[in-house]
Design an enzyme around this catalytic site. Structure first.
Site, short mmCIF file in Angstrom:
data_model
loop_
_atom_site.label_atom_id
_atom_site.label_comp_id
_atom_site.label_asym_id
_atom_site.label_seq_id
_atom_site.Cartn_x
_atom_site.Cartn_y
_atom_site.Cartn_z
N GLU A 1 4.47 -4.22 12.75
CA GLU A 1 3.39 -3.05 12.22
C GLU A 1 2.13 -4.06 11.77
O GLU A 1 2.34 -3.83 10.52
CB GLU A 1 3.89 -2.13 11.61
N ASN B 1 0.81 -1.00 0.09
CA ASN B 1 0.01 -0.04 0.19
C ASN B 1 0.64 1.34 -0.12
O ASN B 1 0.33 2.21 -0.30
CB ASN B 1 -0.90 0.07 1.29
N GLU C 1 8.19 3.09 14.50
CA GLU C 1 9.02 3.56 13.29
C GLU C 1 8.96 5.00 13.17
O GLU C 1 7.95 5.69 13.29
CB GLU C 1 8.42 2.79 12.22
N CYS D 1 -3.11 1.00 6.93
CA CYS D 1 -3.37 0.39 8.16
C CYS D 1 -3.89 1.35 9.06
O CYS D 1 -4.49 1.01 10.53
CB CYS D 1 -2.30 -0.18 8.55
#
Length: 485
Positions: free
Chosen positions: A256, A158, A464, A290
């Site tokens: 993640e 994505n 991150e 997400c």
């Protein structure tokens, strides 16, 4: 055909140890344009031996690269960032062709990807340690930070450039080397970045990009004793399997994973801001993020007005191929994604949800689903339990703050949450009560390189971006110097 100013950025080859490789030259993975279904190109399906070669090259490069100063490593990252900006239009065209998002949105992702190279290019000089007062006068205690070693990174389709630099930049800044496995749907963006990384001066072996069968490549990376760290972005189901497999060699792991983000609109919210935030959160990348809002919880007093304004905005959206002028929404990544959205909407409708806009495929192409607004959504519907990953707004009405928090936290996921209110006290209460790793208060766009990105519960762990992101790629070593005269 892609019309690039630099045709060499489009590579139908893997990048192993600083060399372009076609593997055995016989087995290939086709890559398709999701907007048209046409084949865009192909990449080699590497063997396990090819992946092991990439790991060995990374290990050999690590022995030298770890000795580079932070300033030297940072200089390469900053040069890489500069080259990405110079060739932004070409990189965006490649991304739009393989991922489908509108060209303007793809250009925005290139800027986002560059931001991590810039941030960690600067942070490379700031991997600090500590001095600790010793319990004895003839001792000196220090803590130093050293790179983890060879790292494996597995990125999703994505954000095919943004997720690469968000993982690779902190690893390289810390002094690690990386073997990257991009998603099979979107390998060309990662490969294009390798061309520019090499030009920026990244040494051979410091970064490899391996393409092919996910199971075979994943097994090679996870079972390797040389690979000391895995960073994965993807589904919770796959993340759990990788986490369990990494126990065999006790790797450091960052995950993640999936999300089920609530988007709460209280009666006292600024309606215009709430609608704008809903659009920014829900429809970015056609809902395929997400952290996009998955469940819209709207208080009764503002419910009808919010739905009316949002529905009007949704009806004005233009779907189409990403290279067409004025397009704001592109396709879903493939037919499987489309069928999932259709299934969730059909289930909601069968259980009483009302359709205010969309609710069907869009004629723009084979993988397009019309932007949709549903109301009367309840927690018995699959659409509230599963990550939609599509352009569907699912609205549930609530009465008070306590009910909103109960509904919001009723999920095994804990990545992102959003809410809108004009009450300062409520903003503090709700922020602290939401069981999520990221909270947007009166803000629908929360991703930035300067803040830590990551979830809790079954959305994973590890951060991150930000100064915390580089911690994931370093180890702390305690040094005790004794008998100091």
């Amino acid at each position: 055909m892609l019309k690039l100013q630099r045709a060499d950025l489009f590579r139908e080859a893997a990048y192993v140890g600083g060399e372009w490789s076609t593997g055995n030259g016989h087995t290939w993975v086709p890559v398709h344009n999701p907007a048209t279904g046409a084949q865009l190109g192909r990449v080699p399906s590497l063997t396990r031996a090819n992946v092991e070669e990439a790991i060995a090259s990374a290990n050999a490069a690590f022995a030298q690269y770890r000795q580079w100063t932070g300033k030297a490593r940072g200089a390469v990252l900053l040069k890489w960032a500069s080259l990405m900006l110079e060739h932004k239009n070409d990189l965006a065209q490649i991304m739009t062709a393989e991922q489908g998002k509108p060209l303007r949105e793809a250009q925005g992702e290139i800027d986002y990807a560059v931001s991590f190279l810039e941030w960690f290019g600067e942070e490379a000089k700031r991997v600090y340690g500590d001095t600790i007062p010793a319990p004895r006068g003839n001792q000196r205690i220090t803590v130093i930070r050293q790179p983890v070693g060879v790292c494996a990174a597995i990125t999703p389709w994505n954000f095919p450039s943004g997720m690469v630099t968000r993982k690779v930049a902190p690893a390289l800044a810390a002094g690690c080397t990386v073997v990257l496995k991009p998603a099979p749907q979107t390998p060309f963006s990662a490969l294009a970045l390798c061309v520019l990384a090499e030009e920026a001066g990244l040494p051979k072996g410091a970064l490899s990009v391996v393409t092919g069968d996910a199971v075979e490549i994943g097994a090679a990376l996870i079972e390797s004793e040389t690979v000391r760290k895995l960073s994965f972005t993807g589904s919770t189901a796959v993340g759990k399997k990788l986490m369990a497999a990494c126990a065999g060699t006790v790797k450091k792991v960052s995950l993640e994973l999936g999300g089920n983000a609530p988007f709460i609109v209280f009666d006292d919210a600024n309606l215009d801001q709430a609608v704008q935030g809903a659009i920014a959160s829900k429809f970015r990348n056609a809902g395929q993020t997400c952290v996009c809002a998955n469940r819209f919880l709207v208080q009764a007093g503002i419910h009808d007005a919010f739905v009316e304004r949002l529905t009007q905005a949704v009806r004005e959206m233009r779907m189409g191929h990403g290279t067409e002028d004025g397009v704001t929404l592109g396709p879903l990544i493939d037919d499987a994604a489309l069928r999932k959205v259709e299934r969730l909407v059909a289930d909601a409708r069968s259980k009483g949800a009302s359709v205010h806009a969309g609710g069907e495929r869009h004629p723009a192409g084979p993988s397009f689903y019309a932007p949709t607004v549903l109301t009367d959504v309840t927690d018995t519907m699959s659409i509230t339990q599963e990550e939609i990953f599509g352009p569907v707004v699912a609205v549930t009405r609530f009465t008070d703050e306590a009910e909103a928090l109960t509904l919001a936290n009723a999920t095994r996921y804990g990545l992102a949450a959003y809410f809108y209110t004009s009450d300062l006290n409520r903003s503090i209460r709700v922020t602290e009560a939401l069981d999520f790793g990221i909270v947007g208060v009166n803000e629908g766009a929360i991703s930035t390189e300067v803040a830590p990105f990551g979830g809790v519960k079954e959305s994973g762990f590890g951060k991150e971006g930000s100064r915390y992101g580089i911690d994931e790629y370093s180890e702390r070593k305690y040094v005790c110097l004794g008998n100091v005269a």
